[in-house]
Scaffold this motif. Structure first.
Motif, short mmCIF file in Angstrom:
data_model
loop_
_atom_site.label_atom_id
_atom_site.label_comp_id
_atom_site.label_asym_id
_atom_site.label_seq_id
_atom_site.Cartn_x
_atom_site.Cartn_y
_atom_site.Cartn_z
N TRP A 138 0.82 -1.22 0.00
CA TRP A 138 0.00 0.00 0.00
C TRP A 138 0.85 1.26 0.00
CZ3 TRP A 138 -4.61 -0.01 3.91
CH2 TRP A 138 -5.48 -1.07 3.62
N PRO A 139 0.43 2.27 -0.76
CA PRO A 139 1.01 3.60 -0.55
C PRO A 139 0.49 4.14 0.78
CG PRO A 139 -0.21 3.48 -2.65
CD PRO A 139 -0.49 2.23 -1.89
N VAL A 140 1.37 4.78 1.53
CA VAL A 140 0.98 5.45 2.77
C VAL A 140 1.25 6.93 2.53
CG1 VAL A 140 1.37 5.67 5.25
CG2 VAL A 140 1.56 3.43 4.16
N LEU A 141 0.19 7.66 2.25
CA LEU A 141 0.29 9.09 1.94
C LEU A 141 0.27 9.86 3.26
CD1 LEU A 141 -2.26 9.15 -1.02
CD2 LEU A 141 0.18 8.56 -1.05
N VAL A 142 1.32 10.63 3.51
CA VAL A 142 1.48 11.32 4.79
C VAL A 142 1.56 12.82 4.54
CG1 VAL A 142 2.92 11.53 6.86
CG2 VAL A 142 2.81 9.34 5.65
N ASP A 143 0.69 13.56 5.22
CA ASP A 143 0.76 15.02 5.10
C ASP A 143 2.07 15.51 5.72
OD1 ASP A 143 -1.10 17.52 4.49
OD2 ASP A 143 0.07 17.95 6.29
N SER A 144 2.71 16.47 5.07
CA SER A 144 4.00 16.97 5.54
C SER A 144 3.92 17.56 6.94
CB SER A 144 4.57 18.00 4.56
OG SER A 144 3.67 19.09 4.44
N ALA A 145 2.76 18.07 7.35
CA ALA A 145 2.60 18.63 8.69
C ALA A 145 2.77 17.56 9.77
CB ALA A 145 1.24 19.31 8.82
N VAL A 146 2.45 16.32 9.45
CA VAL A 146 2.61 15.22 10.41
C VAL A 146 4.09 14.95 10.64
CG1 VAL A 146 2.21 12.74 10.76
CG2 VAL A 146 0.38 14.17 9.81
N VAL A 147 4.86 14.92 9.57
CA VAL A 147 6.29 14.63 9.64
C VAL A 147 7.03 15.72 10.41
CG1 VAL A 147 8.36 14.26 8.22
CG2 VAL A 147 6.17 13.30 7.51
N ASP A 148 6.53 16.93 10.38
CA ASP A 148 7.20 18.07 11.01
C ASP A 148 7.08 18.10 12.53
OD1 ASP A 148 8.04 18.97 8.55
OD2 ASP A 148 6.41 20.43 8.33
N LEU A 149 6.17 17.30 13.11
CA LEU A 149 5.96 17.33 14.56
C LEU A 149 6.96 16.45 15.29
CD1 LEU A 149 2.06 17.18 14.73
CD2 LEU A 149 3.54 19.14 15.23
N PRO A 150 7.37 16.84 16.52
CA PRO A 150 8.29 16.00 17.29
C PRO A 150 7.68 14.64 17.62
CG PRO A 150 8.09 18.18 18.29
CD PRO A 150 7.09 18.11 17.18
N TYR A 151 6.42 14.61 18.05
CA TYR A 151 5.68 13.38 18.33
C TYR A 151 4.26 13.54 17.85
CZ TYR A 151 8.89 10.46 20.97
OH TYR A 151 9.92 9.62 21.32
N VAL A 152 3.68 12.43 17.39
CA VAL A 152 2.32 12.42 16.88
C VAL A 152 1.57 11.26 17.53
CG1 VAL A 152 0.88 12.24 14.81
CG2 VAL A 152 3.11 13.37 14.68
N LEU A 153 0.35 11.51 17.99
CA LEU A 153 -0.52 10.49 18.55
C LEU A 153 -1.33 9.88 17.42
CD1 LEU A 153 -1.96 9.56 21.45
CD2 LEU A 153 -3.78 10.94 20.47
N VAL A 154 -1.26 8.55 17.26
CA VAL A 154 -2.04 7.81 16.26
C VAL A 154 -2.61 6.56 16.91
CG1 VAL A 154 -0.78 8.64 14.21
CG2 VAL A 154 -0.02 6.56 15.38
N GLY A 155 -3.45 5.88 16.17
CA GLY A 155 -4.02 4.63 16.66
C GLY A 155 -2.94 3.58 16.88
#
Length: 184
Positions: A138-155
């Protein structure tokens, strides 16, 4: 261990709690590679009754609203063929399915995948789908704003529990493509 963001009673490095994760997520953590060490991915135990965003941030920390991401499964269709992909955007935005996603998948039509398809193809629970451990093709399309954060909360792959993942790790996931404007 203290969580890098939010206020959680139980935070542990994800490799130390593989039994709390679905099989595909646990396998991805177990075989993790990339510049971010697997032990920087943190599993936090959360109550599924507090899953609604407003209630969740009230209970676990208001700072999480700006540091949370959603992972949604989309289906692109062209000429009778359907392809699946995942999209990761900040929870304060929505996925540009009919613009960025449709064009990136080369589809005539793109939409959110049916719940049965999303759950069946990922091996994860609906409402807990995460980009960690998705099918390799699968392609995993990631918004650039997500990559820019130090930590991200996801499922975490389940409705109970979440993962705190360094933002730059999303760019290194199998099939990851970082896109500007995916979340609008």
């Amino acid at each position: 261990m203290d969580a890098p963001i939010g206020h959680f009673d139980n935070a542990r490095p994800a490799p130390a709690c593989l039994d709390e994760l679905t099989r595909p997520v646990a396998d991805a953590v177990r075989h993790w590679s990339g510049s971010v060490p697997a032990d920087r991915i943190v599993y936090v135990d959360t109550d599924p009754e507090w899953a609604d965003t407003a209630v969740f941030v009230e209970h676990y920390g208001r700072d999480l609203l700006e540091a949370s991401a959603n992972c949604v499964v989309v289906a692109g269709k062209r000429g009778g063929e359907t392809s699946l992909a995942a999209c990761v955007v900040l929870s304060t935005t929505r996925v540009d399915v009919n613009g960025v996603v449709r064009r990136r998948l080369g589809a005539r039509k793109a939409s959110f995948a049916a719940m049965d398809t999303a759950v069946g193809e990922t091996g994860m629970e609906y409402g807990g789908i995460t980009p960690v451990g998705l099918p390799a093709a699968w392609p995993v399309l990631v918004d650039s704003a997500v990559v820019d954060l130090p930590y991200v909360l996801v499922g975490s792959g389940r409705r109970r529990g979440k993962l705190l993942v360094p933002g730059k790790a999303f760019a290194e996931l199998p099939g990851a493509v970082v896109l500007e404007g995916l979340g609008v």
